[in-house]
Design an enzyme around this catalytic site. Structure first.
Site, short mmCIF file in Angstrom:
data_model
loop_
_atom_site.label_atom_id
_atom_site.label_comp_id
_atom_site.label_asym_id
_atom_site.label_seq_id
_atom_site.Cartn_x
_atom_site.Cartn_y
_atom_site.Cartn_z
N ASP A 1 -2.48 -2.94 -15.10
CA ASP A 1 -2.83 -2.53 -16.46
C ASP A 1 -3.54 -3.61 -17.27
OD1 ASP A 1 -1.53 -0.20 -15.76
OD2 ASP A 1 0.34 -0.75 -16.74
N CYS B 1 0.84 -1.19 0.00
CA CYS B 1 0.00 0.00 0.00
C CYS B 1 0.88 1.25 0.00
CB CYS B 1 -0.92 0.01 1.21
SG CYS B 1 -1.97 1.48 1.29
#
Length: 726
Positions: free
Chosen positions: A568, A464
């Site tokens: 992606d 994170c």
């Protein structure tokens, strides 16, 4: 390729990916527009010429009075004086007493005498005043009407006109209870609030690993040496780079120290905000001990049980210093909870001696999950809530994971954090993701989750990039502490039988990848799967994901560790290429691509580009709203909560460009859409990046917004800056 729609003229074979569908047309003055290759190189979506807006026109956000009003209102609120907590609490209580907030018990039954608190109730009991001010019912049926039970919100429901009156009131919450699990038990919450929950197994595992007691000071010295000398041999110069390159990063040499809960509070060093537990009370007040003799008996039993579960050869093990029960009421609650748990787990006739559960289970003996070829919906903060996961399940997702939950908040019994662990019955393969900075915190959290929740695996977030998480020593910060990573994974895997998975980024700094040097060890530490996001913490979401590095890590991984790639994935061609280029990858995790077009799972399974219509997209939003009303409620508060999260999702969904409008397919995740018209008014509205237009879409599904309503996306995902496109 037979499933591809006929209106798509571009070749969709992976070998000819990105081939233009037609030659670029000319402007009215005879000049040729920029070539498709140039647009793609500049990360601008090549929308067909006939759908582009005229050059003088700008985006929908400009020259739009509704949008301007929506933007100016929050700015005006920032000028207001900040209110104190006491004042906010007083205003909140006054609002609860207003006729708009009817007592839930009275709303459910319609009887003024149904509330047991009578005049002491903090809500209003005036049914007539509530009905006079209640807004008109929304169109459609109540989401609970399919169950043979009355709506749990009764008069407060915004679909009250469609309610059935013939169902017994005893089963009023049947639908919600049967479809959602992993709620927080009230007795457990009280024990967590008072820091009286016992974590015997976790504490034993942490001690056996040498991460508590006398070895803790040695552990801190090792962490300090890691700050001075990196894994690649670089010295403290990296710390200066940390301050120069990343403005919001922390000085690695000032890592917050911690102490295990089992250590005496007098010997412990300073603690930081991330520590979940208060200092243990080691001295019991004489008065309380005299008043509650039952607590003393319970303490002796707990100490005896703890001594039996500790390893026999642990000579230097410290005595049990867990918090003491100071009154008979707390002791009774804890005793009842322990009896309930033991009754659920122990057989009816306990003839044979129970085996020692404190012994660490070998990773090969754990229940494993095969992620190969499964479509994995990534844990998504804010937007990846339970209704959104239900939508993705209907569209083909195989594996779902809850939003990231902070271990400290779970151990403190925060209801809002425990709500992130809720699971719907349709999620057949479900995991939860947690985030913490220290082995004892993680170990206690996973033990608590295994006791109280029904999950298939537990994922530990070590990637994170959010500042507030990194500054506390969790998330991506752990990538600078490999020995602490080792301790966390070993403590978690040794405490529970559930599979432990880990999610990481390539590294903390750009150009300094380090997962490849740890990949061989992570499996031996106890993790069963590793997800690699192909960006560093410093990159956040700028530039494209480095899949070559993900392939390199997957090829180095041992056969016992499944490696998942992330970054992606936005079409079935992306999915196919990643799997073909690196067969060692178990699967690919889908994150932002699912936010923009959740039907991506359908495209991958059916191997086609779905030129979805605006009405089909609206139907998906309708399903989300129905799921949201079932989850958050059909009263005023539930409707507005559903609207808020719908708007958060629309801030991502507006980035989708219909397949039939593109000159080059498939769409790339980093493409900036130009200002364009859709094939109908609804498609044009869905393409707008204006918050005012998102609100219009929400009003089509949830009715008019309240007066003075404003919205600003939390993640500001509708902004396209240069950094994101490299």
């Amino acid at each position: 390729m037979d499933d591809c729609p006929k209106d798509i003229c571009a070749v969709t074979d992976s070998s000819t990916e990105g081939v233009p569908a037609s030659q670029p047309p000319s402007d009215p003055d005879g000049t040729t527009q920029r070539s498709l290759e140039e647009l793609v190189a500049r990360a601008i979506a090549p929308v067909k010429r006939e759908f582009l807006r005229p050059p003088p026109s700008s985006r929908t956000t400009q020259n739009n009075p509704a949008s301007d009003a929506n933007v100016k209102q929050p700015q005006a609120n920032l000028v207001q004086e900040k209110k104190s907590k006491r004042q906010l609490k007083r205003e909140r209580r006054q609002e609860q007493k207003s006729p708009l907030n009817l007592c839930p018990e009275i709303a459910k039954t319609g009887d003024v005498n149904a509330c047991s608190y009578k005049d002491k109730c903090r809500f209003s009991h005036d049914i007539e005043a509530f009905m006079a001010q209640k807004p008109a019912d929304l169109e459609g049926d109540c989401p609970f009407i399919k169950a043979d039970a009355p709506c749990p919100y009764g008069l407060a429901c915004r679909f009250a006109g469609t309610h059935k009156d013939n169902a017994p009131a005893a089963t009023s919450n049947l639908l919600k209870k049967s479809s959602e699990v992993n709620g927080l038990n009230k007795d457990v919450q009280k024990l967590l609030w008072k820091n009286k929950m016992r974590f015997t197994k976790a504490d034993v595992v942490v001690k056996s690993l040498g991460l508590a007691g006398p070895n803790w000071k040695v552990k801190k010295l090792v962490d300090k040496e890691e700050d001075e000398v990196g894994l690649d041999g670089s010295h403290a110069a990296d710390k200066t780079d940390c301050k120069k390159v990343v403005d919001d990063s922390v000085d690695c040499s000032e890592c917050p120290s911690t102490f295990p809960a089992a250590v005496n509070a007098e010997e412990a060093c300073e603690t930081d905000e991330l520590r979940p537990l208060k200092k243990a009370k080691l001295v019991v007040d004489e008065k309380s001990s005299d008043e509650g003799e039952g607590a003393t008996v319970l303490e002796k039993d707990n100490e005896k049980n703890s001594a039996e579960t500790e390893p026999a050869d642990n000579v230097l093990a410290e005595p049990d210093r867990s918090p003491k029960i100071s009154n008979l009421k707390d002791a009774t609650v804890l005793e009842k909870y322990n009896e309930k748990k033991s009754a659920e787990t122990e057989p009816a006739d306990d003839v044979h001696a129970e085996p020692d559960k404190s012994l660490k289970i070998h990773p090969r003996e754990k229940m494993l999950i095969d992620f190969r070829e499964k479509l994995y919906l990534a844990p998504l903060t804010t937007v990846g809530n339970l209704p959104f996961r239900r939508v993705c399940k209907t569209l083909g997702a195989d594996v779902t994971c809850g939003e990231m939950a902070m271990c400290t908040n779970l151990l403190q019994g925060q209801a809002s954090e425990w709500a992130l662990l809720r699971r719907h019955s349709s999620e057949d393969l479900f995991g939860v993701q947690i985030c913490g900075a220290y082995p004892d915190t993680i170990a206690r959290t996973v033990e608590l989750i295994e006791k109280e929740c029904t999950v298939d695996f537990i994922d530990i977030n070590m990637g994170c990039p959010i500042d507030i998480v990194v500054d506390k020593g969790a998330g991506s910060f752990l990538l600078t502490k490999p020995l602490r990573m080792k301790g966390i994974i070993q403590a978690a895997s040794g405490t529970v039988d559930k599979p432990i998975t880990v999610k990481v980024r390539t590294g903390y700094f750009g150009g300094k990848n380090r997962i490849d040097s740890l990949i061989a060890d992570i499996g031996s530490w106890g993790a069963t799967a590793l997800t690699i996001h192909g960006r560093s913490r410093q990159q956040r979401y700028s530039k494209l994901a480095d899949w070559d590095y993900i392939y390199q890590c997957a090829q180095k991984a041992p056969c016992t560790l499944q490696v998942l790639g992330n970054g992606d994935i936005f079409s079935y061609l992306d999915w196919n290429n990643r799997k073909t280029d690196c067969p060692e990858l178990s699967t690919c995790m889908i994150a932002r691509g699912a936010l923009i077009k959740p039907w991506l799972f359908t495209e991958i399974k059916e191997q086609r580009h779905w030129d979805i219509s605006s009405q089909e997209r609206l139907n998906i939003l309708k399903e989300y709203v129905r799921f949201g009303l079932e989850h958050w409620g059909s009263d005023k508060k539930g409707v507005e909560t559903t609207r808020h999260f719908l708007l958060e999702w629309l801030s991502y969904a507006c980035r989708y460009i219909p397949v039939g409008l593109l000159d080059v397919i498939p769409q790339r995740l980093n493409w900036r859409p130009p200002s364009y018209y859709g094939r109908d008014d609804l498609e044009t509205l869905m393409a707008s990046d204006s918050a005012a237009d998102w609100i219009r879409i929400s009003e089509m599904l949830l009715g008019k917004v309240p007066d003075g309503f404003t919205f600003a996306p939390k993640h500001k995902s509708n902004a396209y800056d240069r950094a994101e496109n490299g």
